[in-house]
Design an enzyme around this catalytic site. Structure first.
Site, mmCIF file in Angstrom:
data_model
loop_
_atom_site.group_PDB
_atom_site.id
_atom_site.type_symbol
_atom_site.label_atom_id
_atom_site.label_comp_id
_atom_site.label_asym_id
_atom_site.label_seq_id
_atom_site.Cartn_x
_atom_site.Cartn_y
_atom_site.Cartn_z
ATOM 1 N N SER A 1 -3.821 -2.861 3.063
ATOM 2 C CA SER A 1 -2.452 -2.129 2.985
ATOM 3 C C SER A 1 -2.868 -1.136 1.881
ATOM 4 O O SER A 1 -3.305 -1.894 0.803
ATOM 5 C CB SER A 1 -1.323 -3.147 3.022
ATOM 6 O OG SER A 1 -0.304 -2.363 2.906
ATOM 7 N N GLU A 2 -2.624 0.119 1.799
ATOM 8 C CA GLU A 2 -3.119 1.110 0.948
ATOM 9 C C GLU A 2 -2.382 0.966 -0.514
ATOM 10 O O GLU A 2 -2.742 1.648 -1.347
ATOM 11 C CB GLU A 2 -3.013 2.434 1.566
ATOM 12 C CG GLU A 2 -1.723 2.884 1.928
ATOM 13 C CD GLU A 2 -1.455 2.778 3.455
ATOM 14 O OE1 GLU A 2 -1.808 1.922 4.005
ATOM 15 O OE2 GLU A 2 -0.395 3.510 3.815
#
Lengths: 236, 218
Positions: free
Chosen positions: B45-46
């Site tokens: 998840s960025e």
């Protein structure tokens, strides 16, 4: 030890003036410097340029500074979830620069690293590239186009950490590290607010995320709501 | 015709053992629910996570632990946390094997538009431009036809682009397509019960059909 401790948000933010550029840490409402934002509202400084991944929600985070119309320009990657933001943007009251999230993070990081510009492929061939230098670069055997992006210049970076010591060393908790860490290195003056302020020697040097050299002022926040933007849970 | 879960289920077949995968918001997020038992992947998840787990149990949510959609989540064993700059470092340096994201339009040469509709509220591109500019393997999950009945697989995108020549595969309610060198949507599979004729009618860009196209198994 070089003591970085100031009494409170009021003392930490006292020389922030109208028209300045501020980096504000956090991702959504996660890891935002709540106490500093509340103090900026109290101070009433105006025409601020805020570099922050998001713009908060209507009644929390940077949304509070939008309500009071203290922000002239937002530099962000994603600004949904905020009606007042939308209204001000569409009416032209608020200037908005949208930046790809990785470019935003790296523009902060490069400021902290002392590197004035860098090439990135993000945004090539899109409207983000308008007005920017495009360079063809061969890297790891592949030639492609890159945009030349600039490191941010900001008067202050305001970040929130979990624990900090009196020398300004910081440890973040979980995903609240996000933009706080690159921004902490990037301010001309960096202000850190922390949930727990401890004596020097209490933090394990191996666990420090941001070395105190980057932090000019540190204070213990008096109140943390730590609001959750999207509460997603499953039943036991 | 596939529903959203059907699209996600089909895309899950593209997820292979040992992959690091970034899932976008919307249908892509659902893919996590259909990754087969025994396939070991790590979800990125960025906002700064590798090893993202499911939603927490009620009462166990943590304001400091969210995904890029700002949802409360959990971490799996072996997870790691990092800052936003590091996160996009692993994306830019192509450490992430597979990127799955939604789109409003895709062109026959692999251009994607998914962040802006001029004249409407613009929310921003988030991490999408960085992801599509660097990822080696991009699969798009989308509806092929909009509410007005118009195809969103086009000769050229009408909407402002997110990235150019980057999409590799597309999974829609009607079929699976591969973008081929030189341009074109090559039909790889049909959704259950969907005919080639229906797919032709729903594709505005160049459609390439070679031989008998099989129906997908999901």
């Amino acid at each position: 030890m070089i003591n970085k401790v100031v009494k409170n948000a009021e003392e930490a933010l006292k020389d922030i003036k109208s028209g300045m550029t501020l980096m504000v840490g956090g991702f959504g409402l996660c890891g935002i410097p709540e106490n500093s934002i509340a103090q900026l509202v109290k101070m009433g400084v105006k025409n601020l340029t805020c570099i922050s991944n998001n713009a908060g929600v209507d009644d929390f985070g940077l949304g509070l500074l939008l309500q009071t119309k203290q922000i002239k320009k937002m530099i962000s990657s994603y600004v949904g979830e905020n009606d007042e933001f939308e209204r001000q943007m569409l009416s032209g009251e608020l200037e908005v620069e949208l930046v790809p999230q990785g470019t935003l993070a790296t523009r902060c990081m490069m400021a902290g690293y002392g590197i004035p510009f860098f090439p990135t492929p993000a945004g090539v061939g899109t409207e983000v590239a308008i007005g920017k230098e495009v360079r063809s670069i061969t890297f790891r055997g592949e030639t492609k186009e890159y945009l030349i992006e600039k490191a941010f210049e900001s008067d202050f970076a305001i970040v929130k950490a979990w624990k900090g010591d009196k020398a300004g060393n910081l440890i973040y908790r979980s995903t609240a590290r996000n933009f706080n860490m690159p921004m902490a290195m990037a301010g001309k003056i960096t202000i850190a607010e922390v949930e727990e302020l401890v004596e020097v020697g209490e933090l394990n040097p191996d666990h420090i995320h941001t070395p105190g050299i980057f932090v000019n002022r540190i204070f213990k926040g008096t109140q943390y709501e730590k609001r959750i933007e999207q509460r997603t849970v499953k039943k036991k | 015709m596939l529903d959203k879960n059907g699209i996600a289920k089909r895309i899950a077949q593209e997820v292979k053992d040992g992959m690091y995968v970034n899932l976008g918001i919307g249908i892509p997020t659902l893919v996590a629910n259909f990754i087969p038992e025994g396939i070991n992947v790590e979800l990125q998840s960025e906002n700064g996570i590798l090893g993202m787990g499911p939603f927490p149990f009620e009462g166990e949510e943590d304001a400091d632990l969210i995904n890029a959609g700002k949802q409360t989540i959990t971490l799996l064993k072996g997870a790691s946390i990092f800052d936003s700059a590091t996160s996009f470092g692993m994306i830019r340096a192509q450490r992430v094997d597979l990127t799955i994201l939604g789109a409003m339009e895709v062109s026959e040469n692999g251009d994607i538009a998914n962040w802006k509709i001029p004249g409407k509220m613009v929310k921003g591109m988030g991490g999408a431009m960085d992801l599509v500019a660097s990822a080696k393997n991009i699969i798009v999950a989308m509806q092929q036809v909009n509410k007005a009945g118009q195809s969103k697989l086009l000769p050229q995108c009408d909407l402002p682009l997110t990235g150019v020549k980057c999409v590799k595969k597309i999974v829609t309610e009607l079929g699976v397509y591969e973008i081929v060198q030189g341009g074109g949507f090559k039909l790889l599979e049909r959704a259950p019960g969907i005919s080639v004729e229906q797919i032709k009618n729903a594709t505005a860009g160049k459609l390439i059909i070679e031989g008998d196209v099989k129906e997908m198994t999901i």
